[in-house]
Design a protein around this motif. Structure first.
Motif, PDB file in Angstrom:
ATOM      1  N   GLU A  30       0.783  -1.865 -17.418  1.00  0.00           N
ATOM      2  CA  GLU A  30       0.261  -1.697 -16.061  1.00  0.00           C
ATOM      3  C   GLU A  30       0.287  -0.215 -15.706  1.00  0.00           C
ATOM      4  O   GLU A  30       1.273   0.474 -15.950  1.00  0.00           O
ATOM      5  CB  GLU A  30       1.092  -2.485 -15.057  1.00  0.00           C
ATOM      6  N   TYR A  31      -0.799   0.251 -15.123  1.00  0.00           N
ATOM      7  CA  TYR A  31      -0.945   1.638 -14.692  1.00  0.00           C
ATOM      8  C   TYR A  31      -1.287   1.638 -13.202  1.00  0.00           C
ATOM      9  O   TYR A  31      -2.169   0.908 -12.774  1.00  0.00           O
ATOM     10  CB  TYR A  31      -2.048   2.328 -15.501  1.00  0.00           C
ATOM     11  N   LYS A  32      -0.570   2.461 -12.432  1.00  0.00           N
ATOM     12  CA  LYS A  32      -0.752   2.484 -10.968  1.00  0.00           C
ATOM     13  C   LYS A  32      -1.335   3.815 -10.524  1.00  0.00           C
ATOM     14  O   LYS A  32      -1.335   4.790 -11.265  1.00  0.00           O
ATOM     15  CB  LYS A  32       0.603   2.265 -10.286  1.00  0.00           C
ATOM     16  N   TRP A  33      -1.796   3.833  -9.274  1.00  0.00           N
ATOM     17  CA  TRP A  33      -2.221   5.083  -8.654  1.00  0.00           C
ATOM     18  C   TRP A  33      -1.856   5.066  -7.180  1.00  0.00           C
ATOM     19  O   TRP A  33      -1.774   4.015  -6.555  1.00  0.00           O
ATOM     20  CB  TRP A  33      -3.709   5.366  -8.864  1.00  0.00           C
ATOM     21  N   GLY A  34      -1.609   6.262  -6.651  1.00  0.00           N
ATOM     22  CA  GLY A  34      -1.334   6.455  -5.228  1.00  0.00           C
ATOM     23  C   GLY A  34       0.010   5.942  -4.764  1.00  0.00           C
ATOM     24  O   GLY A  34       0.807   5.408  -5.535  1.00  0.00           O
ATOM     25  N   TYR A  88       0.814  -1.218   0.000  1.00  0.00           N
ATOM     26  CA  TYR A  88       0.000   0.000   0.000  1.00  0.00           C
ATOM     27  C   TYR A  88       0.844   1.263   0.000  1.00  0.00           C
ATOM     28  O   TYR A  88       0.525   2.235  -0.675  1.00  0.00           O
ATOM     29  CB  TYR A  88      -0.954   0.002   1.195  1.00  0.00           C
ATOM     30  N   LYS A  89       1.938   1.254   0.735  1.00  0.00           N
ATOM     31  CA  LYS A  89       2.796   2.442   0.801  1.00  0.00           C
ATOM     32  C   LYS A  89       3.382   2.747  -0.583  1.00  0.00           C
ATOM     33  O   LYS A  89       3.532   3.900  -0.955  1.00  0.00           O
ATOM     34  CB  LYS A  89       3.916   2.224   1.818  1.00  0.00           C
ATOM     35  N   THR A  90       3.673   1.704  -1.356  1.00  0.00           N
ATOM     36  CA  THR A  90       4.262   1.883  -2.677  1.00  0.00           C
ATOM     37  C   THR A  90       3.230   2.334  -3.705  1.00  0.00           C
ATOM     38  O   THR A  90       3.462   3.254  -4.471  1.00  0.00           O
ATOM     39  CB  THR A  90       4.932   0.581  -3.154  1.00  0.00           C
ATOM     40  N   PHE A  91       2.079   1.669  -3.752  1.00  0.00           N
ATOM     41  CA  PHE A  91       0.985   2.081  -4.643  1.00  0.00           C
ATOM     42  C   PHE A  91      -0.326   1.535  -4.100  1.00  0.00           C
ATOM     43  O   PHE A  91      -0.358   0.481  -3.490  1.00  0.00           O
ATOM     44  CB  PHE A  91       1.214   1.646  -6.098  1.00  0.00           C
ATOM     45  N   HIS A  92      -1.397   2.292  -4.303  1.00  0.00           N
ATOM     46  CA  HIS A  92      -2.703   1.928  -3.747  1.00  0.00           C
ATOM     47  C   HIS A  92      -3.456   0.945  -4.633  1.00  0.00           C
ATOM     48  O   HIS A  92      -4.307   0.206  -4.155  1.00  0.00           O
ATOM     49  CB  HIS A  92      -3.549   3.171  -3.519  1.00  0.00           C
ATOM     50  N   GLY A  93      -3.157   0.955  -5.919  1.00  0.00           N
ATOM     51  CA  GLY A  93      -3.822   0.034  -6.828  1.00  0.00           C
ATOM     52  C   GLY A  93      -3.211   0.100  -8.203  1.00  0.00           C
ATOM     53  O   GLY A  93      -2.399   0.978  -8.505  1.00  0.00           O
ATOM     54  N   GLN A 109       7.237   7.696  -9.975  1.00  0.00           N
ATOM     55  CA  GLN A 109       8.552   7.338  -9.450  1.00  0.00           C
ATOM     56  C   GLN A 109       8.959   5.961  -9.955  1.00  0.00           C
ATOM     57  O   GLN A 109       8.131   5.082 -10.110  1.00  0.00           O
ATOM     58  CB  GLN A 109       8.515   7.337  -7.911  1.00  0.00           C
ATOM     59  N   GLY A 110      10.245   5.795 -10.209  1.00  0.00           N
ATOM     60  CA  GLY A 110      10.769   4.488 -10.595  1.00  0.00           C
ATOM     61  C   GLY A 110      10.212   3.952 -11.899  1.00  0.00           C
ATOM     62  O   GLY A 110      10.097   2.747 -12.081  1.00  0.00           O
ATOM     63  N   GLY A 111       9.837   4.837 -12.808  1.00  0.00           N
ATOM     64  CA  GLY A 111       9.317   4.404 -14.105  1.00  0.00           C
ATOM     65  C   GLY A 111       7.854   4.011 -14.109  1.00  0.00           C
ATOM     66  O   GLY A 111       7.351   3.529 -15.121  1.00  0.00           O
ATOM     67  N   ALA A 112       7.162   4.204 -12.994  1.00  0.00           N
ATOM     68  CA  ALA A 112       5.733   3.856 -12.938  1.00  0.00           C
ATOM     69  C   ALA A 112       4.932   4.747 -13.888  1.00  0.00           C
ATOM     70  O   ALA A 112       5.219   5.929 -14.043  1.00  0.00           O
ATOM     71  CB  ALA A 112       5.201   4.011 -11.522  1.00  0.00           C
TER      72      ALA A 112
END
Length: 129
Positions: free
Chosen positions: A68-72, A48-53, A109-112
């Motif tokens: 893949e696409y992330k948020w939070g 969770y700290k890294t990404f919420h979903g 961050q980190g290429g996300a």
């Protein structure tokens, strides 16, 4: 007059700088595809700290690529989705044969690839029911 020219040139240069800065911050639009997974990290999850979903979207075709696409989280700070937006992605997953998602992203961050919006549409060649 001669005095206005340098001021006008400076204003023009400043306007161009602002224009290019704004376009550099513009959302990127990804390829339309079907949702093949939606991952939600609950607040007690180690992730969770890294990404919420995240959502994975596969481009059409037998060899369509998956992104893949992330948020939070720290991967996508200040780029969170609302509960309603997440519900729409889950619904698009359930209706993946009749709904494509066009992701709108910003770099994280980190290429996300951070999901900051999306469009829902019918796949090409599909008629409304």
């Amino acid at each position: 007059t001669m005095r206005q020219s340098p001021a006008l040139a400076s204003l023009f240069a400043l306007s161009l700088t602002a224009l290019f800065s704004a376009s550099a911050l513009a959302d990127s639009v990804g390829s339309a595809g079907k949702v093949i997974s939606v991952k939600i990290n609950a607040s007690l999850s180690d992730s969770y700290k890294t990404f919420h979903g995240s959502v994975k979207i596969r481009a059409p075709g037998k060899r369509g690529s998956t992104s893949e696409y992330k948020w939070g989280g720290t991967a996508c700070p200040a780029k969170d989705l609302t509960d309603h937006q997440v519900e729409l992605l889950v619904q698009a997953f359930h209706e993946r044969k009749s709904t494509h998602v066009v992701p709108h992203t910003k770099n994280g961050q980190g290429g996300a690839k951070c999901l900051v919006g999306f469009e829902l549409r019918r796949p090409s060649g599909k008629s409304p029911s």
